[in-house]
Design a protein around this motif. Sequence first.
Motif, PDB file in Angstrom:
ATOM      1  N   ARG A 116       0.827  -1.198   0.000  1.00 27.37           N
ATOM      2  CA  ARG A 116       0.000   0.000   0.000  1.00 27.37           C
ATOM      3  C   ARG A 116       0.867   1.255   0.000  1.00 27.37           C
ATOM      4  NH1 ARG A 116      -4.724  -1.337   4.530  1.00 27.37           N
ATOM      5  NH2 ARG A 116      -5.589  -3.184   3.479  1.00 27.37           N
ATOM      6  N   LEU A 117       0.436   2.249  -0.762  1.00 27.78           N
ATOM      7  CA  LEU A 117       1.105   3.542  -0.786  1.00 27.78           C
ATOM      8  C   LEU A 117       0.090   4.581  -0.332  1.00 27.78           C
ATOM      9  CD1 LEU A 117       3.578   5.261  -1.470  1.00 27.78           C
ATOM     10  CD2 LEU A 117       2.717   5.431  -3.819  1.00 27.78           C
ATOM     11  N   ALA A 118       0.323   5.126   0.856  1.00 25.71           N
ATOM     12  CA  ALA A 118      -0.627   6.068   1.448  1.00 25.71           C
ATOM     13  C   ALA A 118      -0.321   7.494   1.008  1.00 25.71           C
ATOM     14  CB  ALA A 118      -0.578   5.962   2.965  1.00 25.71           C
ATOM     15  N   TYR A 119      -1.322   8.148   0.470  1.00 26.57           N
ATOM     16  CA  TYR A 119      -1.206   9.568   0.115  1.00 26.57           C
ATOM     17  C   TYR A 119      -1.602  10.392   1.337  1.00 26.57           C
ATOM     18  CZ  TYR A 119      -0.723   8.614  -4.953  1.00 26.57           C
ATOM     19  OH  TYR A 119      -0.278   8.204  -6.192  1.00 26.57           O
ATOM     20  N   ASP A 120      -0.773  10.295   2.375  1.00 29.45           N
ATOM     21  CA  ASP A 120      -1.106  10.922   3.650  1.00 29.45           C
ATOM     22  C   ASP A 120      -1.139  12.442   3.583  1.00 29.45           C
ATOM     23  OD1 ASP A 120      -1.363   8.488   4.969  1.00 29.45           O
ATOM     24  OD2 ASP A 120       0.763   8.411   5.510  1.00 29.45           O
ATOM     25  N   GLU A 121      -0.495  13.007   2.560  1.00 26.15           N
ATOM     26  CA  GLU A 121      -0.461  14.464   2.457  1.00 26.15           C
ATOM     27  C   GLU A 121      -1.794  15.064   2.041  1.00 26.15           C
ATOM     28  OE1 GLU A 121       0.420  12.766  -1.539  1.00 26.15           O
ATOM     29  OE2 GLU A 121       1.079  12.336   0.513  1.00 26.15           O
ATOM     30  N   GLY A 122      -2.721  14.208   1.600  1.00 24.61           N
ATOM     31  CA  GLY A 122      -4.030  14.710   1.216  1.00 24.61           C
ATOM     32  C   GLY A 122      -3.957  15.701   0.070  1.00 24.61           C
ATOM     33  N   LEU A 123      -4.470  16.895   0.293  1.00 19.96           N
ATOM     34  CA  LEU A 123      -4.501  17.937  -0.739  1.00 19.96           C
ATOM     35  C   LEU A 123      -3.158  18.600  -0.954  1.00 19.96           C
ATOM     36  CD1 LEU A 123      -7.696  19.859   0.500  1.00 19.96           C
ATOM     37  CD2 LEU A 123      -7.632  18.057  -1.219  1.00 19.96           C
ATOM     38  N   HIS A 124      -2.204  18.337  -0.045  1.00 23.21           N
ATOM     39  CA  HIS A 124      -1.019  19.188   0.060  1.00 23.21           C
ATOM     40  C   HIS A 124       0.189  18.582  -0.651  1.00 23.21           C
ATOM     41  CE1 HIS A 124      -3.378  21.489   2.942  1.00 23.21           C
ATOM     42  NE2 HIS A 124      -3.677  20.333   3.515  1.00 23.21           N
ATOM     43  N   LEU A 125       0.095  18.438  -1.977  1.00 21.09           N
ATOM     44  CA  LEU A 125       1.254  18.003  -2.742  1.00 21.09           C
ATOM     45  C   LEU A 125       1.799  19.199  -3.499  1.00 21.09           C
ATOM     46  CD1 LEU A 125       0.305  16.156  -6.024  1.00 21.09           C
ATOM     47  CD2 LEU A 125      -1.350  17.426  -4.671  1.00 21.09           C
ATOM     48  N   GLY A 126       3.044  19.052  -3.983  1.00 24.96           N
ATOM     49  CA  GLY A 126       3.672  20.128  -4.729  1.00 24.96           C
ATOM     50  C   GLY A 126       3.849  21.382  -3.903  1.00 24.96           C
ATOM     51  N   HIS A 127       3.634  22.538  -4.528  1.00 22.33           N
ATOM     52  CA  HIS A 127       3.839  23.803  -3.817  1.00 22.33           C
ATOM     53  C   HIS A 127       2.919  23.922  -2.614  1.00 22.33           C
ATOM     54  CE1 HIS A 127       0.621  24.532  -6.771  1.00 22.33           C
ATOM     55  NE2 HIS A 127       0.180  25.471  -5.973  1.00 22.33           N
ATOM     56  N   ARG A 128       1.778  23.254  -2.646  1.00 19.02           N
ATOM     57  CA  ARG A 128       0.876  23.291  -1.493  1.00 19.02           C
ATOM     58  C   ARG A 128       1.543  22.697  -0.265  1.00 19.02           C
ATOM     59  NH1 ARG A 128      -4.824  21.039  -3.914  1.00 19.02           N
ATOM     60  NH2 ARG A 128      -5.066  22.444  -5.706  1.00 19.02           N
ATOM     61  N   GLY A 129       2.286  21.584  -0.463  1.00 26.07           N
ATOM     62  CA  GLY A 129       2.988  20.970   0.653  1.00 26.07           C
ATOM     63  C   GLY A 129       4.120  21.840   1.172  1.00 26.07           C
ATOM     64  N   TRP A 130       4.863  22.462   0.256  1.00 24.23           N
ATOM     65  CA  TRP A 130       5.947  23.355   0.683  1.00 24.23           C
ATOM     66  C   TRP A 130       5.401  24.499   1.538  1.00 24.23           C
ATOM     67  CZ3 TRP A 130      11.164  22.734  -0.172  1.00 24.23           C
ATOM     68  CH2 TRP A 130      11.529  21.700  -1.058  1.00 24.23           C
ATOM     69  N   LEU A 131       4.285  25.086   1.114  1.00 26.57           N
ATOM     70  CA  LEU A 131       3.697  26.190   1.864  1.00 26.57           C
ATOM     71  C   LEU A 131       3.146  25.717   3.203  1.00 26.57           C
ATOM     72  CD1 LEU A 131       1.861  27.834  -1.158  1.00 26.57           C
ATOM     73  CD2 LEU A 131       3.679  28.926   0.200  1.00 26.57           C
ATOM     74  N   ARG A 132       2.550  24.557   3.224  1.00 26.06           N
ATOM     75  CA  ARG A 132       1.979  24.043   4.471  1.00 26.06           C
ATOM     76  C   ARG A 132       3.059  23.833   5.522  1.00 26.06           C
ATOM     77  NH1 ARG A 132      -2.703  21.366   5.986  1.00 26.06           N
ATOM     78  NH2 ARG A 132      -2.532  19.785   7.601  1.00 26.06           N
ATOM     79  N   HIS A 133       4.221  23.342   5.083  1.00 25.21           N
ATOM     80  CA  HIS A 133       5.300  23.057   6.014  1.00 25.21           C
ATOM     81  C   HIS A 133       6.238  24.245   6.219  1.00 25.21           C
ATOM     82  CE1 HIS A 133       4.507  18.737   6.548  1.00 25.21           C
ATOM     83  NE2 HIS A 133       4.117  18.741   5.290  1.00 25.21           N
ATOM     84  N   GLY A 134       5.958  25.354   5.577  1.00 22.16           N
ATOM     85  CA  GLY A 134       6.780  26.545   5.757  1.00 22.16           C
ATOM     86  C   GLY A 134       8.193  26.394   5.239  1.00 22.16           C
ATOM     87  N   ARG A 135       8.371  25.618   4.190  1.00 21.25           N
ATOM     88  CA  ARG A 135       9.707  25.384   3.649  1.00 21.25           C
ATOM     89  C   ARG A 135       9.904  26.169   2.352  1.00 21.25           C
ATOM     90  NH1 ARG A 135       9.878  18.746   4.241  1.00 21.25           N
ATOM     91  NH2 ARG A 135       9.337  18.668   6.458  1.00 21.25           N
TER      92      ARG A 135
END
Length: 830
Positions: A676-695
């Motif tokens: 199984r490969l879990a997409y745990d990040e939900g909506l927050h991939l790409g630039h959305r993930g960078w912004l969410r994590h403040g990176r």
Amino acid sequence: MGTSDEEIDRLLGKLTPRARALLLSGATTWRTRAEPAVGLRELVMSDGPAGVRGEAWDERQTSVLLPSASALAATWDEALVERLGGLLAAEARRKGVDVLLAPTLNLHRSPLGGRHFECLSEDPELTGRIGAALVRGVQAHGVAATAKHYVANDSETDRLTVDVRVGERALREVYLAPFEAAVTAGVRLVMAGYNAVNGTTMTANALLTDPLKDEWGFDGVVVSDWGAVRATLDTARAGLDLAMPGPDGPWGEALARAVADGDVPEAAVDDKARRLLRLAAWLGALGGRDTSRPPATGEWPDAERASLPDPARARDVRGLARRAVAAGTVLLANKDVLPLDPGHLGTVAVIGAHAARTRTQGGGSAGVFPRAEVSVLEGVRAALRGRARVVHVPGPRPDGPAPPLDPDDCTDPRSGLPGVLLRMLDADGRELYAERRRGGRLLEPRLVPGAHTVEIGARLRPRTGGSWTLGVAGFGRMSLTLDGHTLLAGDFPPATDDPAVVHVNPPAQHARADLVAGRDALLVARRELAPGTGRATVVVAAPPAPDVTASLAEAAHAAGAADAAVVVVGTTEHGESEGHDRTGLTLGATQDALVRAVAAANPRTVAVVNSGGPVELPWREEVGAVLLAWFPGQEGGGGLADVLFGRAEPGGRLPTTWPAVLADAPVTRTRPDGGRLAYDEGLHLGHRGWLRHGRTPAYWFGHGLGYTTWAYEELTAPPVTRAGDDLTVRVRVRNTGARAGREVVQVYLARPASALDRPVRWLAGYAAVRARPGEAVTATVRVPARTLRHWSVAEHAWRTEPGPCRVLAGRSAGDVPLVADLEVVHPPSA
């Protein structure tokens, strides 16, 4: 194309239930079944998306090769992509192809994805818009496009069996969104992937029915990825319509029996057959109205030429492909080095193995054989011919396995002409068939009755003496001899059933042998054609690697003696290819050292990055400029020369966020855990993930410099918008530089006060503008109502949250200087 559903039902009524069921499996690897009773001819399919290969893997059947899909998305230019789709349609018509298996609408979820070059971007909105443009361009000329791989097939590791676990909201808002855009654009086929989603394999998944057919109203054909159908009943009861390839497989006679036994409803098969006939009618392949296609090789017939788009003319094709290179090239950084002025250049050093052998396409099933490829070195030489001296230094060899045998290093031992000798032998070693082929990579040689062994012979003409690496890639019983002496022999069974590995890019078995410069040696590879061992046989050869220290010194010396240096580095087909993901983003210590050595010797160094997806650039602050060339297609060198010397502006903007180092990326995992490969990040991939994590990445999604500068002056948005209504935003920008240019104005939305889980901001729309120096222009950006809606898991429906919303405009996801507020309201109830 005008056949009505009533007429299709009438034709369907001429067929027995068994005949209808048999229509739903392929007749060959690339063809569907013909059915004379209703005037149905075979439909021919071909891989894409960078070119149309046709039915054969044969380097003599050439194809136009466009920039990689990631490069097309980098254009942010739907009109250009639509024209390129028309070019692909012309190629399909020339090769007798009805259905192009493109575009690929999976997302750049992790920077380690091995197939990013074939996908468009990390963002569902950009992917949907560019993908829809390609669909429109292809289908405007009577060729059917295929949206693939439905859905969440975003990495290659264990791709045949991986079970992707993704939440309902992320599935709807992110991963299904580009496919919905393709359906809205009228795409004629959707391809179901190998993977499973939330426990069910995609070829049997309920998502093929809802939302695809029910909610979205898709009336085309759902085709399986090749070999993705593994069982009869569950797939036949689901929304899958066509199982490929054929004629063997879990459908065919097994499906006909299941219908006869009542295990599969006749109505389900009737719907599938009706869809296939509807596609055939659209293609003009039904009812005997068009029983043939243009020839599979050669130029367009005169009768066809008038019906083809303008790019059918060879010069237009090359010109459009070259324009696409510049349009997708991303200028990541520039310390006032670019553009180079040819009038002030005496000598230019072009450095790196990738400069002379520029990688024009990614590895795997999407590969084609272009008639000619323009390397960066050739492009620079052509641009500066008669104006400046061009010096090439290859530098040290990039890290990686030995490549396929170079045609420049060998001749056919029988004719003495460049290339290799391919022979088909029977079980006693007698020759059944022989032909000269160009190089050592043979993926689908012509099989003849009684063939037992394929043999590739080449007379090596080594230009460098020493210990060479020689080998043969493939599966089954193989051997390799040099001047009659056995270098290797053994039985090498497939370690995977992944078709991209088995049939296209199998691993090589290697040996070492001493060769003398200028002295010929006869190399012969053999592979038994046993069932299940695939179709690929590849001879590999690499001369002794030059001394790294000496090569770096030579490169630095050439750079130091030049007025400017262009150093080209990139990935190899073993790093970016269908069938496996990457394990890291580095280009390797050798290539990084090369860039640093050249940059230290000459501050006017342009680093050209030749990759299909993100790579680490630890030297990016040390060079004068960084150009991202992607895999630029057959005209890559010419298009890049246009950019280097200012004939064209680098038009690209990043379709994917680039990390400085892999460890910074919020989402990296591609390897399943327990299948199984879990997409745990939900909506927050790409630039959305960078912004969410403040990176902060090396380069944000949407980033790209041109040859001028821009000031963002004003954002105008309505103070109130009603849920369900599109929104129009206007952004005034001013060209503050000395050259005319093009700017991609990007609009993002944010809802910081939302009660829902939301990205920090997300792309909602974009528009390109052009302006002269000093001129102010206004970009009108349409923001579709869908970008404000969310999927309600509780209600299993789309909803729009009322309340305050923020509109932001700028040059990238990380540079949005203009902000406006608006209120989202619901219309009054009737």
